[in-house]
Write a protein that holds these residues in place. Sequence first.
Motif, mmCIF file in Angstrom:
data_model
loop_
_atom_site.group_PDB
_atom_site.id
_atom_site.type_symbol
_atom_site.label_atom_id
_atom_site.label_comp_id
_atom_site.label_asym_id
_atom_site.label_seq_id
_atom_site.Cartn_x
_atom_site.Cartn_y
_atom_site.Cartn_z
ATOM 1 N N SER A 1 4.512 1.080 4.028
ATOM 2 C CA SER A 1 4.017 0.401 2.827
ATOM 3 C C SER A 1 2.836 -0.507 3.150
ATOM 4 C CB SER A 1 5.150 -0.405 2.170
ATOM 5 O OG SER A 1 5.626 -1.420 3.023
ATOM 6 N N MET A 2 2.829 -1.124 4.339
ATOM 7 C CA MET A 2 1.688 -1.962 4.747
ATOM 8 C C MET A 2 0.408 -1.140 4.814
ATOM 9 S SD MET A 2 3.077 -4.378 7.837
ATOM 10 C CE MET A 2 4.212 -5.748 7.561
ATOM 11 N N VAL A 3 0.477 0.004 5.488
ATOM 12 C CA VAL A 3 -0.708 0.848 5.649
ATOM 13 C C VAL A 3 -1.172 1.390 4.304
ATOM 14 C CG1 VAL A 3 -1.515 3.034 6.614
ATOM 15 C CG2 VAL A 3 -0.238 1.439 8.040
ATOM 16 N N LEU A 4 -0.248 1.891 3.494
ATOM 17 C CA LEU A 4 -0.624 2.424 2.179
ATOM 18 C C LEU A 4 -1.298 1.375 1.303
ATOM 19 C CD1 LEU A 4 2.466 4.631 1.213
ATOM 20 C CD2 LEU A 4 0.135 5.422 1.633
ATOM 21 N N SER A 5 -0.832 0.151 1.373
ATOM 22 C CA SER A 5 -1.394 -0.892 0.513
ATOM 23 C C SER A 5 -2.847 -1.207 0.851
ATOM 24 C CB SER A 5 -0.546 -2.173 0.605
ATOM 25 O OG SER A 5 -0.697 -2.796 1.874
ATOM 26 N N LEU A 6 -3.261 -0.956 2.099
ATOM 27 C CA LEU A 6 -4.631 -1.281 2.528
ATOM 28 C C LEU A 6 -5.578 -0.098 2.425
ATOM 29 C CD1 LEU A 6 -3.979 -3.421 5.751
ATOM 30 C CD2 LEU A 6 -4.330 -4.226 3.424
ATOM 31 N N ASP A 7 -5.070 1.104 2.250
ATOM 32 C CA ASP A 7 -5.903 2.304 2.335
ATOM 33 C C ASP A 7 -7.109 2.278 1.405
ATOM 34 O OD1 ASP A 7 -4.869 3.698 4.417
ATOM 35 O OD2 ASP A 7 -3.786 5.187 3.209
ATOM 36 N N ASP A 8 -6.954 1.785 0.197
ATOM 37 C CA ASP A 8 -8.043 1.812 -0.790
ATOM 38 C C ASP A 8 -8.877 0.542 -0.791
ATOM 39 O OD1 ASP A 8 -7.225 4.322 -1.605
ATOM 40 O OD2 ASP A 8 -5.907 3.543 -3.170
ATOM 41 N N HIS A 9 -8.689 -0.330 0.198
ATOM 42 C CA HIS A 9 -9.381 -1.626 0.163
ATOM 43 C C HIS A 9 -10.052 -1.961 1.489
ATOM 44 C CE1 HIS A 9 -7.725 -2.492 -3.785
ATOM 45 N NE2 HIS A 9 -6.542 -2.112 -3.349
ATOM 46 N N GLY A 10 -10.710 -0.958 2.085
ATOM 47 C CA GLY A 10 -11.389 -1.156 3.358
ATOM 48 C C GLY A 10 -12.408 -2.290 3.368
ATOM 49 N N PRO A 11 -13.315 -2.399 2.358
ATOM 50 C CA PRO A 11 -14.328 -3.461 2.383
ATOM 51 C C PRO A 11 -13.744 -4.877 2.343
ATOM 52 C CG PRO A 11 -14.956 -1.723 0.855
ATOM 53 C CD PRO A 11 -13.544 -1.445 1.264
ATOM 54 N N ILE A 12 -12.532 -5.026 1.836
ATOM 55 C CA ILE A 12 -11.897 -6.358 1.801
ATOM 56 C C ILE A 12 -10.545 -6.292 2.504
ATOM 57 C CG2 ILE A 12 -13.090 -7.274 -0.240
ATOM 58 C CD1 ILE A 12 -10.640 -6.392 -1.913
ATOM 59 N N ALA A 13 -10.516 -5.567 3.630
ATOM 60 C CA ALA A 13 -9.240 -5.361 4.328
ATOM 61 C C ALA A 13 -8.619 -6.677 4.770
ATOM 62 C CB ALA A 13 -9.448 -4.442 5.534
ATOM 63 N N GLY A 14 -9.456 -7.618 5.246
ATOM 64 C CA GLY A 14 -8.919 -8.908 5.679
ATOM 65 C C GLY A 14 -8.267 -9.658 4.534
ATOM 66 N N THR A 15 -8.949 -9.684 3.391
ATOM 67 C CA THR A 15 -8.403 -10.372 2.221
ATOM 68 C C THR A 15 -7.139 -9.674 1.723
ATOM 69 O OG1 THR A 15 -10.627 -11.078 1.581
ATOM 70 C CG2 THR A 15 -8.936 -11.141 -0.129
ATOM 71 N N ALA A 16 -7.166 -8.325 1.702
ATOM 72 C CA ALA A 16 -5.994 -7.576 1.241
ATOM 73 C C ALA A 16 -4.802 -7.789 2.167
ATOM 74 C CB ALA A 16 -6.330 -6.088 1.154
ATOM 75 N N ALA A 17 -5.052 -7.782 3.482
ATOM 76 C CA ALA A 17 -3.970 -8.023 4.432
ATOM 77 C C ALA A 17 -3.428 -9.436 4.295
ATOM 78 C CB ALA A 17 -4.461 -7.784 5.859
ATOM 79 N N ALA A 18 -4.335 -10.385 4.057
ATOM 80 C CA ALA A 18 -3.915 -11.782 3.930
ATOM 81 C C ALA A 18 -3.076 -12.003 2.684
ATOM 82 C CB ALA A 18 -5.139 -12.693 3.893
ATOM 83 N N LEU A 19 -3.531 -11.465 1.543
ATOM 84 C CA LEU A 19 -2.772 -11.639 0.311
ATOM 85 C C LEU A 19 -1.410 -10.966 0.427
ATOM 86 C CD1 LEU A 19 -2.567 -12.605 -2.600
ATOM 87 C CD2 LEU A 19 -3.674 -10.479 -3.326
#
Length: 399
Positions: A325-343
């Motif tokens: 689920s962690m990997v899937l949640s980030l797949d579509d948000h590469g340009p803001i991966a840091g922000t997406a991972a943080a949120l």
Amino acid sequence: MKPEFIKMALILGLLSCVGPFAIDMYLPAMPAMAEGFGVPVAASQLTLMSFFIAFGVCQLFYGPASDMFGRKPPLYFGLALFGITSVACAFAPSIEWLIALRFVQGVGAASVMSIPRAIIRDRYTGTEATRLMTTVMLVISISPMLAPLVGSALMAPFGWPAVFIAVAVAIAVSLVLTVTLLPETLKPADRVPFQFGAMMRAFATLFRDPGYMGLTLIGGMGMASFFAFLATASFLYTGHYGLTPTQFSLAFALNALGFFTSSQFAANLGERFGSVAVVKWAVGGFATGASLLCALFAAGFDSFPLLVGMLLVTNSFLGLVIPTSMVLSLDDHGPIAGTAAALGGTLQMVLGALAIAIVSRVFDGSPLPLLATIATCALIALALSVLTLRGAVRAAAQA
């Protein structure tokens, strides 16, 4: 596996391990610490909750900072703060000071939660990212398997403050590895200049994405169930079942074994059946196991082997749910991966802190309050999977 892949897995695993290490090594010391300060169980559990709150919320700052300045500078700051406050915790004069210092310690520890996820996203996507994430988790598995045993061994001759000194040493090693061996994965051309409006728009984009939010909360409910276990396991195992700190550490390691063993199959299962299908079926198994365990104990089957065995099975399903689920949640948000991972990390840690607060209030020394909390988290995760893992989300995740 390629040597570079293995190197990244080891370094990121050790970095990601430091935060859990500060939790897992501390668990056997909680009853002795409460007794030493002359405070009730609930007060000692506040030291864990304060850490989790800071650990979660402060990821909101590290994620955007890593998108702006690169991945390594925020790691340097966080690890340094983490190490300094770990030493300070060892000399805390009261439970109030320890609660406050644990909060600041969590501020530093937040850096090693979100930034390694963003580094993985910088280099890999899809099943390759899942494979690296699960390899990282294999390294992290050292913490719940060995950290409580190390904590027990240190506590016997030196007392509970020695646990925090050991954490500080582990952080120092991690900082050296970060400086000398970890490459900077975010090129200067790809960094995002600080703009408050842009950061808010990135958060808004993520909150409006049902796939991202659903996957994040599914993983979050799984983590919340595990945090509830962390907050009560030492008191339950030593108080209700009469285990020594060393016996508790061994039982805790066995409970964690299922999680980390099954996580190693997540990438292969994702390649064969699709990552979304893996999450759906694993959440179903998690909910079934947790509900059955709660029902058995509610019916009066209070058995330590039953508890440990069923938690082993339940955590095995979690080992498939959380990394995928962690990997899937980030797949579509590469340009803001840091922000997406943080949120994502923040939301999951806040859910964990909420689970600790709830189970601390209802815990009466018996297994049932803990098992009811775990079952509730599992059923919420199941409902979220039914609502979100379908249609466009499934198509995007399997594309």
